[in-house]
Write a protein that holds these residues in place. Structure first.
Motif, short mmCIF file in Angstrom:
data_model
loop_
_atom_site.label_atom_id
_atom_site.label_comp_id
_atom_site.label_asym_id
_atom_site.label_seq_id
_atom_site.Cartn_x
_atom_site.Cartn_y
_atom_site.Cartn_z
N UNK A 235 0.83 -1.20 0.00
CA UNK A 235 0.00 0.00 0.00
C UNK A 235 0.87 1.26 0.00
N UNK A 236 1.92 1.25 0.81
CA UNK A 236 2.83 2.40 0.86
C UNK A 236 3.56 2.56 -0.47
N UNK A 237 3.99 1.45 -1.07
CA UNK A 237 4.67 1.53 -2.36
C UNK A 237 3.74 2.04 -3.45
N UNK A 238 2.46 1.61 -3.41
CA UNK A 238 1.49 2.06 -4.41
C UNK A 238 1.26 3.56 -4.33
N UNK B 236 5.50 6.09 -12.24
CA UNK B 236 5.00 4.76 -12.57
C UNK B 236 5.57 3.73 -11.60
N UNK B 237 4.70 2.92 -11.05
CA UNK B 237 5.09 1.87 -10.11
C UNK B 237 4.63 0.53 -10.67
N UNK B 238 5.55 -0.40 -10.80
CA UNK B 238 5.22 -1.78 -11.15
C UNK B 238 5.33 -2.61 -9.87
N UNK C 184 9.34 2.51 -10.95
CA UNK C 184 9.80 1.95 -9.68
C UNK C 184 9.25 0.53 -9.56
N UNK C 185 9.99 -0.33 -8.90
CA UNK C 185 9.62 -1.73 -8.77
C UNK C 185 9.36 -2.10 -7.32
#
Length: 929
Positions: free
Chosen positions: A232-235, A250-252, A709-710
């Protein structure tokens, strides 16, 4: 007995005689109709005098032909009897009339729950149950709390004129209302215009706030899952303000099954929407996930009214009921069984939440009861909407959804719609700035379909119809450009001339009967002549044997003289068509700018709609011209071009030229990603068992100035204890009898609960034909996609509802099935799912790494198939691959720690016998026994 000898007319007179109907808890009604039930294990009839007995299929067919019989799902029963014309008193039709827009699993068990009746325990109990359920359903009409009473009397009058079999039983129980009913067109609310939405504010979502919102969504006292919180924090990074033009944040994020990624991304998304005042578009690939998302948003907005305003589901317009098409059908445009369907759809539309006919609250099984009679004609599949020129424009389901999404906080859409809207500019000022692409592993395939071009007979004839309207001998309400834009033609001389020129030029496109003329060697017009040359060259270069029944294709290289010769006149004809289309588009824009006195709000909306429709058709014809220019010319390294003859079971249904991008993520990145400010792409199999370069390449991240970002969250499930992979080594590839035997033995050993996955429809049908009766004798129902006359979503509902049932199918089941719990405990895949060796695949394989490209595709399919098995912490199951040639390098498709064993079929059957089953659980036998 009397019901065996009376004619249908005599029985109709009997029905009109009053008879007692069973109330809940009462006795079986005295109905003058027998009930018929057929399965793979036998056929039974229940008579009005209370007798139930087994009968032969021939006797059942004679009975159904002579007597109105009560059945459940007439097409399915007819298929099992080998009597395709079976009709009668179908309980599913009665349920759809009495309770439109209500969910029900269309099985005796599902009907029993809906009626509050005991579930029939055995197949030979079902026929008597159907008579009992009939009484229970009819008694609902007398209930004072029947919620769907309004409009029922009006509908019964129309259905009576159509000789609907249930009419005599229903009409006598519905009293004529004292005043006129508010029916569909008078009942539906009108949407309202709203001012444009202000651009979203730039806000930053803090990690602490994200975690607090996640706690709120998951509920007080719920287990704190570290993987979900980190995800959730990464999203949330995708919702930060953008600081580089044409390059979104952009986050993958690859989140394993069980992480809870839906609530994980809804937490930051909802916070951003609240603080920024903008809309989040959450895009999925499958309708099942769309429905799941709708349910999850209940945690955000528990109040139904607030949720309807804040969360909107959007689909392509071809999914929604077109009220003008429905009106045409109700007023005589449909006949026979199709007209009955139209009346039942009208009943549903009055109670539907959103008018979505595909995956919405219309029962998925309803259109299949009418086979191919009319359901697609009730939607706008041809793009012929006349917008504000429609008398139902202010009540249109499509327009209502579009306007609601402009003011919503969360819009639940699908990959195709997002790409269409972005490519054709349909959002206008309300273009989304933040996207969440769930099921992100499907983005590449969705982009491949969206940005492709195909000059085929079917595509060309649709454009001809859109331009010209009805031609001699055609039926329906289709209107051409001249009729839709008559006021523009009379006001603007250049626009009127462009319309006339487009109509004349469209005469060169294929018309009705084009395929027959080509097959007879007598094509009419330059485009049909081109298609004839395509067909000839495709057959000439066929290497697989044209009698195999499959579609044929060949690359567009070294064209024959006949094809080159046909390309010139076809190109000239299309050029003559595109020129007036471009001119007309410009003139329509000029008319809008001039705003003449006659242009009121509805006229403006209609012209704006015409501009949008004309624009994408102009793009289509432009793509055709580029394809034709390729014939005899140099190849474009960005594209793959080929010729194809599409066939099903040896029957041709289309011919054409095709063009696909080698890498469709390029136009996707340019069209969708670059204008966005933030994008989250997530899936449980984003990397397809490889590294992040795979996810970057297939999501379009490689084409952005700033990469993505991954983030990875590993599934919390204990796969070592919950699952195992079994590779069966002694089932010979290509031996259909051995394949069928393997499926049957495994399903019997597991006592059902099996999902079978196939890569070819022909093998699926062959296996089903060999094992369905065998399993039925064991009391194990088998359902099959492409065999049973039931839509895929309903098949999954039936499978989920019965732990002894099994379901076999193809790709749609591998990617779109969510069946947590005991109903799915074994997945069987017929072999290694190698990609089909098409022209397109060969070109991409050459461009993207050869064998490694194939391996990525296979690993992704294996991972998706395995992912159906374990959906929650208490699931247990076995994944079986019937292939001795499974390469070890592909085993990385399965989660780390999952046991993988190669064994014989006999050993695999013994393993399957250990799985938890209904019988073993009932007797307290542990799954470890």
């Amino acid at each position: 007995m009397f019901w065996q000898s009376r004619s249908q007319a005599a029985l109709s007179r009997v029905v009109a005689i009053p008879f007692p109907i069973r109330e809940r808890g009462g006795v079986t009604p005295t109905l003058p109709h027998p009930a018929l039930h057929a399965s793979h294990s036998g056929t039974w009839v229940a008579t009005p005098d209370g007798e139930t007995r087994a009968i032969s299929r021939g006797e059942a067919i004679r009975l159904a032909a002579d007597t109105p019989v009560i059945v459940m799902n007439a097409p399915l029963i007819g298929q099992r009897l080998g009597y395709g014309d079976l009709s009668g008193l179908d309980l599913l039709e009665l349920f759809a009339f009495l309770h439109p827009a209500r969910f029900m699993v269309p099985t005796p068990k599902g009907l029993a729950r809906a009626c509050g009746l005991p579930v029939p325990e055995r197949e030979d109990d079902v026929a008597a149950f159907l008579r009992e359920a009939t009484g229970a359903l009819l008694s609902h009409i007398d209930a004072p709390d029947w919620a769907e009473r309004e409009g029922a009397w009006t509908a019964t009058q129309a259905l009576g004129r159509l000789r609907w079999p249930w009419t005599p039983l229903v009409t006598r129980r519905i009293a004529k209302p004292e005043r006129a009913e508010r029916w569909l067109f008078s009942k539906l609310p009108e949407w309202e215009e709203s001012p444009g939405r202000a651009p979203p504010r730039s806000v930053t979502i803090e990690p602490e706030a994200v975690e607090q919102q996640l706690d709120k969504l998951t509920g007080q006292g719920s287990e704190r899952r570290t993987g979900q919180r980190d995800f959730s924090v990464a999203a949330a990074r995708a919702f930060a303000p953008r600081d580089m033009r044409d390059s979104p944040n952009m986050v993958l994020a690859e989140a394993g099954t069980g992480i809870g990624k839906t609530l994980g991304y809804l937490a930051p998304a909802s916070l951003w929407s609240q603080q920024a005042g903008g809309a989040i578009w959450v895009s999925t690939f499958t309708k099942a996930l769309q429905r799941q998302l709708g349910r999850e948003t209940e945690r955000l907005f528990p109040d139904d009214e607030e949720r309807r305003n804040r969360v909107v589901t959007r689909k392509g317009r071809e999914n929604y009921l077109c009220l003008l098409n429905l009106e045409d059908a109700l007023q005589g445009g449909f006949a026979g069984r199709a007209a009955v369907l139209a009346q039942l759809v009208a009943r549903w539309a009055a109670y539907s939440a959103d008018g979505d006919m595909v995956g919405g609250d219309l029962p998925g099984w309803l259109p299949t009861l009418f086979r191919r009679n009319g359901s697609t004609a009730l939607t706008d599949r041809r793009g012929e909407c006349i917008y504000a020129g429609c008398p139902h424009y202010r009540k249109c389901f499509i327009e209502r959804a579009a306007r609601a999404s402009a003011d919503a906080d969360i819009v639940i859409a699908n990959h195709a719609l997002v790409m269409v809207n972005a490519a054709r500019g349909r959002e206008g000022e309300n273009r989304p700035t933040r996207y969440v692409f769930d099921e992100g592993h499907h983005l590449f395939d969705a982009a491949d379909a969206m940005f492709a071009a195909a000059l085929t007979g079917q595509e060309a004839i649709e454009i001809r119809r859109w331009i010209m309207g009805p031609e001699r001998g055609s039926r329906g309400r289709r209107r051409g450009l001249s009729a839709r834009l008559s006021d523009v033609a009379s006001y603007d001389e250049q626009g009127g001339r462009a319309i006339a020129q487009a109509v004349d030029a469209a005469m060169a496109l294929p018309s009705d009967g084009w395929l027959q003329r080509i097959n007879e060697g007598e094509p009419f017009g330059p485009v049909e002549a081109l298609l004839a040359a395509v067909r000839g060259l495709t057959y000439a270069r066929d290497t697989k044997g044209s009698d195999a029944g499959y579609g044929l294709e060949t690359e567009l290289a070294e064209p024959s003289p006949e094809l080159v010769e046909a390309a010139g006149p076809a190109g000239e004809a299309l050029d003559a068509l595109i020129r007036p289309m471009v001119t007309l588009g410009r003139r329509l824009e000029a008319v809008l700018a001039e705003a003449p006195d006659w242009m009121d709000g509805p006229a403006r909306a209609r012209i704006e709609g015409a501009i949008a429709s004309l624009g994408w058709r102009t793009e289509t014809v432009g793509a055709w011209l580029a394809l034709i220019a390729r014939i005899g010319g140099p190849a474009d390294p960005d594209f793959v071009d080929w010729l194809a003859v599409d066939r099903v079971e040896g029957r041709e249904y289309d011919i054409g030229l095709h063009r696909h991008w080698i890498d469709p993520s390029r136009p996707f990145a340019k069209t969708v990603l670059e204008p966005a400010h933030g994008v989250l792409v997530t899936s449980a199999t984003l990397r397809a068992g490889g590294d992040w370069s795979v996810a970057d390449a297939r999501s379009g991240a490689n084409h952005l100035m700033r990469g993505a970002a991954h983030f990875e969250a590993v599934s919390p499930f204990d796969y070592a204890a919950q699952a195992e992979v079994v590779i069966v080594t002694d089932v010979k590839r290509g031996d259909l009898a051995a394949l069928a035997n393997a499926y049957a033995r495994l399903i019997v050993a597991a006592e059902g609960g099996t999902l079978g996955l196939f890569t070819a429809i022909r093998r699926l049908r062959g296996v089903h034909a060999r094992i369905a009766d065998r399993l039925a004798r064991e009391g194990l129902p088998l359902y099959a996609q492409h065999v049973d006359p039931i839509d895929t979503g309903t098949l999954v509902d039936i499978f989920r509802d019965d732990p002894r049932a099994s379901l076999i199918g193809t790709d749609a089941l591998r990617d779109g099935v969510d069946v947590p719990g005991h109903s799915l405990r074994m997945v069987v895949m017929e072999g290694v799912p190698w990609p089909k060796p098409t022209v397109l695949h060969a070109a991409r394989r050459m461009a993207e790494g050869g064998r490694e490209y194939d391996d990525r595709i296979v690993r992704a399919k294996l991972a998706q198939g395995f992912g159906r098995l374990i959906r929650r912490a208490d699931d247990r199951g076995m994944f079986v691959l019937l292939s001795a040639a499974m390469p070890s390098r592909l085993l990385s498709a399965f989660p780390e720690g999952t046991p993988v064993t190669r064994m014989t079929l006999d050993e695999a059957v013994m393993r399957a016998q250990r799985l938890p089953s209904v019988t073993r659980m009932r007797h307290g036998v542990s799954e470890q026994a």
